[in-house]
Design an enzyme around this catalytic site. Structure first.
Site, PDB file in Angstrom:
ATOM      1  N   GLU A 117       0.826  -1.220   0.000  1.00 27.46           N
ATOM      2  CA  GLU A 117       0.000   0.000   0.000  1.00 27.46           C
ATOM      3  C   GLU A 117       0.852   1.258   0.000  1.00 27.46           C
ATOM      4  O   GLU A 117       0.486   2.258  -0.626  1.00 27.46           O
ATOM      5  CB  GLU A 117      -0.947  -0.006   1.199  1.00 27.46           C
ATOM      6  CG  GLU A 117      -1.929  -1.172   1.224  1.00 27.46           C
ATOM      7  CD  GLU A 117      -2.709  -1.339  -0.067  1.00 27.46           C
ATOM      8  OE1 GLU A 117      -3.125  -0.327  -0.651  1.00 27.46           O
ATOM      9  OE2 GLU A 117      -2.897  -2.488  -0.499  1.00 27.46           O
ATOM     10  N   GLU A 120      -0.754  -1.980  -9.664  1.00 23.96           N
ATOM     11  CA  GLU A 120      -0.770  -3.207  -8.870  1.00 23.96           C
ATOM     12  C   GLU A 120       0.453  -4.097  -9.077  1.00 23.96           C
ATOM     13  O   GLU A 120       0.892  -4.768  -8.142  1.00 23.96           O
ATOM     14  CB  GLU A 120      -2.054  -3.992  -9.162  1.00 23.96           C
ATOM     15  CG  GLU A 120      -3.331  -3.232  -8.824  1.00 23.96           C
ATOM     16  CD  GLU A 120      -3.427  -2.803  -7.364  1.00 23.96           C
ATOM     17  OE1 GLU A 120      -2.632  -3.286  -6.529  1.00 23.96           O
ATOM     18  OE2 GLU A 120      -4.299  -1.986  -7.054  1.00 23.96           O
TER      19      GLU A 120
END
Length: 827
Positions: free
Chosen positions: A293, A315
């Site tokens: 994150e 991602e």
């Protein structure tokens, strides 16, 4: 909307945690490039009260007409005259604080025995429109001013720190936040509730935020969050351009975490550390998620995808760096071995299907992270980036730095990324990487040695028969062992469908894809080399990653029906004295997979081999965890205690039941084996199900809840109905899918889950979409074995509601076809 650009939002919200409603006003500053008579925004599930506009050179708002298109999730505002240039739009509306973990939603917690709520947001990919009208696409970046009216006893959180709080009356206050930097709507965050904080001051304030009573579990996550932040700032050579970064623990959360810029949200077990309840494996996952994150604060937040098709730029990098940071901070944890077993293996499994996707998703505006696309965007993308990193060396870091600085506060496409790398490395990166990013699938290299020449050819690998003209630029790393005992690494870029490589010297053995950095499989067509590699595996003369790679490729060839099961099982003899956790975990996992698929005479053989392997492993590493043992050993033990029981090991069963008796008597057992012990106890004795059910609602932490639901998913067929009813009635929505998925993998219950699925599908469709996708995938592909025609017939008549589920269904049906082929071959 291409010529209509938002530059700034002023968002005012007044949430009510009693009625679960909120009032909202959104003011948008817009620049119109070409004259237009309407502004088209995204909005859905909002009650619009009125819309007003201020046209260029005017000072007052005037009310205008508007219309809504709920199906397309649009709000169309009619301008009084055809207009271009700068305007402002004001929308007044009401909305619901939802109960489905999407948009602006509520999450439960308990305080002094009373059920209470916080309100938080989850906007990726297109859920911001459920909270405020906006241009809900990542390319429309703007700055944001946020203001919330909340009860005086509550805390309000957003992306930036509070700039001021003003009391309105005895009950309410206004909380205003500092203006944000430019960012996309899906990264905006709002939170309100009885939050508590633990802080780590610095140039950037780092905080972990919890609901009441959980702050004592925040220190471990806080310390690693600071460590990972420092690592990333050093690697990227860009300071995070924010005054603070919050890590917010949320009980009811559909995903693992969400990278809201400056206000990251997590499932509680992925940011809070519970002594004696958080296992080593869970701690590793927690650190990888925190690092993942934080990586997004640059990849995704600072530089956002120009379109959802470029979601991999978020991602794939976050996946790679989630592991890289954890591995660098804890080099003895075996993190890269975990990457191989989890990420690379997951990518191989998904991308070996004919029905797959390229990393750069083809559908643009409708691209979504689903059970079907996630293994490609996350796992394959991360694996391909590891290959590129290995190929470029230091230029990989320099390319990343150049890319981030070039596109900061803006958006980028795949081509932008490759161009930035070429500018630094002077390598033809675009030419090399386009095949990996823009086409689906991956290559199998077949190789044969004749004299001193290696003859190589590449084709796309699929489990089912499929012919494709595709080719890839493949960076090869070839380890060569000579008869004099010396070895050499040869690096070459394979560009054609067929190539040959001449190697000087007397070759004893060679291994292509040394250390498994390349995303491709290798088949050795000369038996003599495979025999020599087998000896090197047996004597552990190859690195663990290569021993794993050889076994993993052979298993794939078995599933493909390119080799017989006997050849694979014979190769496993080379691992009987294996010490490294990585290849052992892979062997046990594959035997378990075969045991679930095959129902005929070979099943007994697989069970026998699985039992022998499991008991050998446990005898070697011990049933009880040891102080200071490697994390990988601890993780292996947890897995093998469970599989050993499945394979009929009485030693493992007796050990687990003895440990379970201690749990029932209120004694502590080691946290690293607790999950496995509960699963075995549930699997072996149906009476233990009642104990698990009775004690589930007494649990006050997420790690233990996860252990309990995993145990419930491991029940016998006789307890299946009871467990599934309890799951539907009592288990929280965020983890309700988990025991259902495990029952589809459980050899006791899997054959019966298809009928249950059909009977309960309407209720299951009410689950969060990502959770229903997992259930659909697992039940169709596993519980549909020997029922393929029935499954296909059902879905021809039953129409799945969510459009994105069609791709998940196609994937699951192909996996079912593969499983059925293997099952029929060894019936």
């Amino acid at each position: 909307m291409n010529n209509t650009i938002p530059t700034h939002y002023i968002i005012k919200l007044e949430p009510d945690l009693n009625t679960f409603e909120f009032k909202g006003q959104t003011e948008i500053f817009i620049v119109i490039g070409e004259p237009t008579e309407q502004i088209i925004l995204n909005a859905v599930d909002l009650k619009i009260n009125y819309c007003k506009v201020i046209l260029k050179d005017r000072k007052k708002y005037q009310e205008v007409s508007f219309s809504e298109d709920p199906e397309k999730e649009l709000l169309i505002i009619q301008l009084p005259v055809k207009t271009k240039g700068e305007i402002k739009v004001l929308i007044d509306y009401k909305g619901e604080i939802r109960n489905d973990m999407r948009g602006f939603y509520r999450s439960r917690y308990s305080k002094d025995g009373e059920m209470k709520f916080i309100a938080i947001t989850q906007f990726e990919e297109t859920e911001a429109r459920k909270c405020f009208p906006c241009f809900d696409h990542p390319k429309y970046k703007a700055t944001f001013d946020v203001e919330m009216v909340v009860d005086k006893n509550l805390v309000a959180i957003s992306n930036n720190p509070v700039s001021e709080e003003i009391d309105l009356n005895d009950l309410k206050k206004i909380v205003r936040f500092q203006k944000t930097v430019k960012m996309s709507t899906y990264l905006v965050f709002f939170g309100v509730g009885e939050f508590e904080f633990v802080e780590d001051p610095g140039d950037i304030l780092v905080r972990v935020i919890t609901t009441p009573g959980k702050l004592q579990f925040a220190d471990v996550g806080l310390k690693f969050a600071r460590k990972a932040l420092n690592w990333l700032e050093d690697y990227y050579d860009i300071k995070l351009p924010l005054p603070k970064i919050d890590h917010i623990a949320v009980a009811d959360f559909a995903f693992g975490a969400m990278e809201n810029w400056g206000a990251i949200t997590y499932r509680e077990n992925l940011i809070l550390y519970y002594p004696d309840k958080t296992s080593k494996a869970a701690l590793e996952t927690m650190y990888e998620v925190i690092a993942h994150e934080l990586t997004h604060q640059w990849f995704g937040d600072l530089v956002s995808p120009d379109d959802w098709r470029y979601l991999w730029l978020n991602e794939s990098f976050a996946t790679l760096f989630g592991y890289a940071i954890t591995a660098d901070c804890y080099p003895d944890w075996g993190i890269w071995e975990n990457f191989a077993l989890g990420t690379i293996n997951s990518a191989f499994a998904r991308d070996s299907l004919i029905e797959t996707f390229p990393i750069e998703l083809p559908s643009g505006e409708q691209a979504r992270i689903t059970q079907s696309t996630a293994p490609i965007i996350y796992s394959k993308g991360g694996s391909v980036l590891l290959m590129l990193k290995s190929y470029l060396g230091e230029n990989f870091k320099l390319g990343i730095r150049h890319y981030l600085k070039k596109f900061e506060y803006s958006t980028a496409s795949s081509d932008d990324f490759w161009q930035a790398f070429e500018e630094v490395s002077k390598e033809p990166i675009t030419k090399m990487m386009k095949g990996w990013i823009e086409q689906e699938g991956y290559p199998l290299i077949e190789v044969e040695k004749k004299d001193n020449v290696l003859y190589l050819k590449q084709n796309r690998f699929t489990y089912l028969s499929y012919t494709s003209p595709q080719k890839w630029f493949i960076p090869l790393t070839i380890w060569v062992q000579y008869s004099n005992g010396k070895s050499q690494l040869i690096r070459k870029m394979m560009q054609q469908k067929s190539e040959k490589i001449e190697i000087k010297g007397d070759i004893n053995a060679y291994k292509i894809n040394y250390e498994q950095k390349g995303f491709y499989r290798v088949k050795y067509n000369d038996e003599s080399n495979l025999k020599e590699l087998s000896k090197l595996v047996l004597n552990e003369k190859l690195p663990p990653l290569d021993r794993w790679g050889l076994e993993n490729d052979l298993f794939a060839f078995l599933i493909q029906e390119d080799i017989p099961i006997t050849q694979y099982l014979e190769f496993l003899d080379n691992f009987l004295e294996e010490d490294a956790p990585l290849p052992l975990e892979s062997v046990i996992s594959h035997l378990y997979q075969l045991y679930n698929i095959i129902k005929g005479s070979f099943r007994a053989k697989i069970k026998e081999i699985g039992k022998d392997f499991s008991e050998r492993i446990l005898e070697k590493i011990g049933y009880e965890p040891k102080p200071d043992e490697l994390h990988a050993v601890s993780n292996l033990r947890s897995m093998v205690i469970w599989t050993a029981a499945i394979f009929g090991s009485q030693k493992s069963i007796d050990f687990a039941l003895n440990q379970f008796s201690k749990i029932k008597n209120g004694e502590l057992i080691h946290v690293d084996i607790k999950g496995a012990v509960l699963r075995v106890a549930s699997y072996i004795n149906e009476k233990n199900i009642d104990w698990l059910i009775q004690n589930f609602e007494k649990l006050d932490n997420e790690p233990e809840r996860i252990n309990f639901v995993a145990a419930l998913g491991s029940a016998k067929e006789s307890e299946m109905k009871k467990v599934l009813q309890f799951t539907m009635d009592k288990i929280p929505p965020r983890i309700k899918f988990y025991p259902i998925v495990l029952m589809a993998r459980n050899p006791n219950t899997s054959p019966f889950m298809w009928d249950w699925f059909v009977a309960n599908i309407k209720g299951l469709e009410k689950f969060h979409p990502s959770h229903f996708e997992r259930i659909l995938d697992e039940i169709v592909s596993n519980s549909g074995i020997e029922k393929e025609e029935e499954v296909e017939k059902f879905f021809k008549s039953y129409k799945i509601k969510e459009e994105t589920l069609q791709d998940v269904l196609k994937m699951a049906l192909e996996k079912l076809k593969i499983n059925n082929k293997v099952q029929k071959r060894y019936k």
